[in-house]
Design a protein around this motif. Structure first.
Motif, mmCIF file in Angstrom:
data_model
loop_
_atom_site.group_PDB
_atom_site.id
_atom_site.type_symbol
_atom_site.label_atom_id
_atom_site.label_comp_id
_atom_site.label_asym_id
_atom_site.label_seq_id
_atom_site.Cartn_x
_atom_site.Cartn_y
_atom_site.Cartn_z
ATOM 1 N N UNK A 218 0.854 -1.199 0.000
ATOM 2 C CA UNK A 218 0.000 0.000 0.000
ATOM 3 C C UNK A 218 0.887 1.245 0.000
ATOM 4 N N UNK A 219 1.540 1.525 -1.119
ATOM 5 C CA UNK A 219 2.475 2.662 -1.162
ATOM 6 C C UNK A 219 1.797 4.018 -0.970
ATOM 7 N N UNK A 220 0.482 4.107 -1.195
ATOM 8 C CA UNK A 220 -0.212 5.392 -1.092
ATOM 9 C C UNK A 220 -0.719 5.688 0.322
ATOM 10 N N UNK A 253 -6.630 -0.450 5.974
ATOM 11 C CA UNK A 253 -6.485 0.018 4.595
ATOM 12 C C UNK A 253 -7.663 -0.414 3.723
ATOM 13 N N UNK A 254 -8.194 -1.610 3.985
ATOM 14 C CA UNK A 254 -9.251 -2.154 3.124
ATOM 15 C C UNK A 254 -10.654 -1.732 3.561
ATOM 16 N N UNK A 255 -10.863 -1.552 4.861
ATOM 17 C CA UNK A 255 -12.225 -1.414 5.371
ATOM 18 C C UNK A 255 -12.550 -0.050 5.982
ATOM 19 N N UNK A 301 -26.681 -10.973 2.813
ATOM 20 C CA UNK A 301 -26.802 -10.867 1.370
ATOM 21 C C UNK A 301 -27.113 -9.459 0.898
ATOM 22 N N UNK A 302 -27.594 -8.589 1.776
ATOM 23 C CA UNK A 302 -27.895 -7.216 1.382
ATOM 24 C C UNK A 302 -26.638 -6.354 1.273
ATOM 25 N N UNK A 303 -25.508 -6.863 1.843
ATOM 26 C CA UNK A 303 -24.258 -6.116 1.746
ATOM 27 C C UNK A 303 -23.644 -6.369 0.388
ATOM 28 N N UNK A 304 -23.197 -5.339 -0.347
ATOM 29 C CA UNK A 304 -22.619 -5.529 -1.661
ATOM 30 C C UNK A 304 -21.449 -6.501 -1.630
ATOM 31 N N UNK A 305 -21.337 -7.275 -2.714
ATOM 32 C CA UNK A 305 -20.289 -8.294 -2.762
ATOM 33 C C UNK A 305 -18.906 -7.697 -2.654
ATOM 34 N N UNK A 306 -18.673 -6.528 -3.271
ATOM 35 C CA UNK A 306 -17.347 -5.938 -3.246
ATOM 36 C C UNK A 306 -16.915 -5.591 -1.828
ATOM 37 N N UNK A 307 -17.881 -5.196 -0.994
ATOM 38 C CA UNK A 307 -17.521 -4.822 0.377
ATOM 39 C C UNK A 307 -17.322 -6.037 1.256
#
Length: 360
Positions: A218-220, A253-255, A301-307
């Motif tokens: 995560x260089x940024x 970093x991800x969440x 299942x209501x949470x978006x797959x990407x998240x």
């Protein structure tokens, strides 16, 4: 291993009986002979034997030995076996029955406790398996979809689109690699035959290694580091603790959506080194905090797959297992919209400054 258990159980029984004998003799020396005291003390020895040995045999053996010892040394005629007297025979039978019942009861309680612990362990494994199945399914599908799209449409896709699809597949593959590392760590820590091998580790060297790895991925994202001025040495498995810190930083970093500041802070409290990873992102809902370290990520299942694709449940359950194996503790504090702090502590190694000065 079985031989060692037999030797240990025999030692426990003999130690309990000798302790009971010494206690009765001491009681008689101080207070004189009191009817029934020897019987009660030896019954306590039987109870201790049953509690700290395996199976029924040792408790029953302790019961028989106790009856003989009380009849020989503490019932009239002294230092002679005599079961002809009705009171001696009755006392011996009562003591034997009560002792055996006590041994049986304690053994059953231990078995029930063992079954309960095994049931809880199986439940945890089932939860972990469900979380793993959920967290692995989406990135695998994404990798397959990206690769099949490139293969089927190779001639019609422009270079930028192809690189984007392959980059997404590469990113998911890297995440799967880290997931497998986490799972292997869980297996290693949960194994009863494997113990954590601690070696003295300098704090600054540990943190430098973690930050170098994090900056490559995560260089940024800048990490603010706060450490004490003192020279600190911590007994640990440095690779596992590095994995803990990497998991905590990566989760932020991800969440931590909206995060503008990420801090890794270390300070000492007594003989403990306290590690804190703090972000000022979106925070974690209170209901999620309750299961944060259990390995049961969100499957809503209501949470978006990407998240949900890079769920943090497994990584944090690994962190909890590693810290527990080191004799420490990990906790999380969070407020929605304000950020999250995850904190754990490890025992430090005492440095004898006088010895170091003498060596110089």
């Amino acid at each position: 291993m079985k031989k060692q258990t037999l030797v240990r159980d025999a030692a426990v029984m003999l130690l309990a009986l000798f302790a009971a004998y010494a206690m009765v003799m001491l009681t008689q020396a101080v207070m004189g002979r009191i009817e029934g005291v020897a019987m009660l003390i030896f019954m306590l020895a039987v109870f201790v034997t049953s509690m700290y040995t395996e199976g029924y045999a040792w408790g029953v053996a302790a019961s028989l030995i106790s009856v003989l010892a009380v009849n020989f040394a503490f019932l009239s005629p002294y230092f002679a076996f005599n079961f002809t007297l009705s009171e001696n025979l009755f006392s011996g039978l009562v003591m034997l029955v009560v002792s055996i019942m006590t041994s049986t009861l304690t053994t059953r309680i231990k078995k029930q406790e063992q079954l309960r612990m095994e049931s809880e362990k199986e439940k945890m494994r089932a939860n972990l398996l469900r979380a793993v199945s959920h967290d692995l399914r989406t990135p695998l599908t994404s990798i397959y979809g990206a690769c099949s799209t490139v293969i089927e449409n190779y001639d019609s896709l422009d270079k930028a689109k192809t690189i984007k699809l392959l980059g997404e597949a590469c990113s998911d593959a890297q995440w799967l690699t880290r997931m497998v590392e986490n799972l292997l760590s869980v297996t290693r820590i949960d194994s009863e035959k494997v113990t954590v091998q601690k070696t003295p580790t300098v704090l600054d060297e540990l943190l430098d290694a973690v930050l170098v790895k994090f900056r490559k991925r995560y260089p940024d994202i800048q990490v603010e580091l706060e450490t004490p001025d003192a020279f600190i040495v911590i007994p640990m498995d440095s690779m596992l603790i590095q994995q803990v810190l990497m998991n905590l930083l990566e989760n932020a970093a991800l969440h931590a959506e909206g995060m503008t500041k990420l801090t890794l802070k270390v300070f000492t409290v007594g003989n403990r080194a306290v590690f804190e990873v703090t972000d000022n992102g979106c925070g974690i809902p209170r209901e999620r905090l309750k299961t944060l370290f259990s390995g049961t990520g969100s499957t809503d299942p209501d949470v978006p797959a990407d998240s949900r694709k890079h769920g943090m449940g497994i990584g944090l359950s690994v962190c909890a297992a590693i810290i527990k194996a080191h004799g420490g503790e990990i906790k999380a504090e969070s407020r929605v919209g304000e950020g999250t702090t995850i904190r754990f502590w490890l025992e430090t190694e005492e440095i004898e400054m006088e010895d170091a000065e003498d060596e110089q």
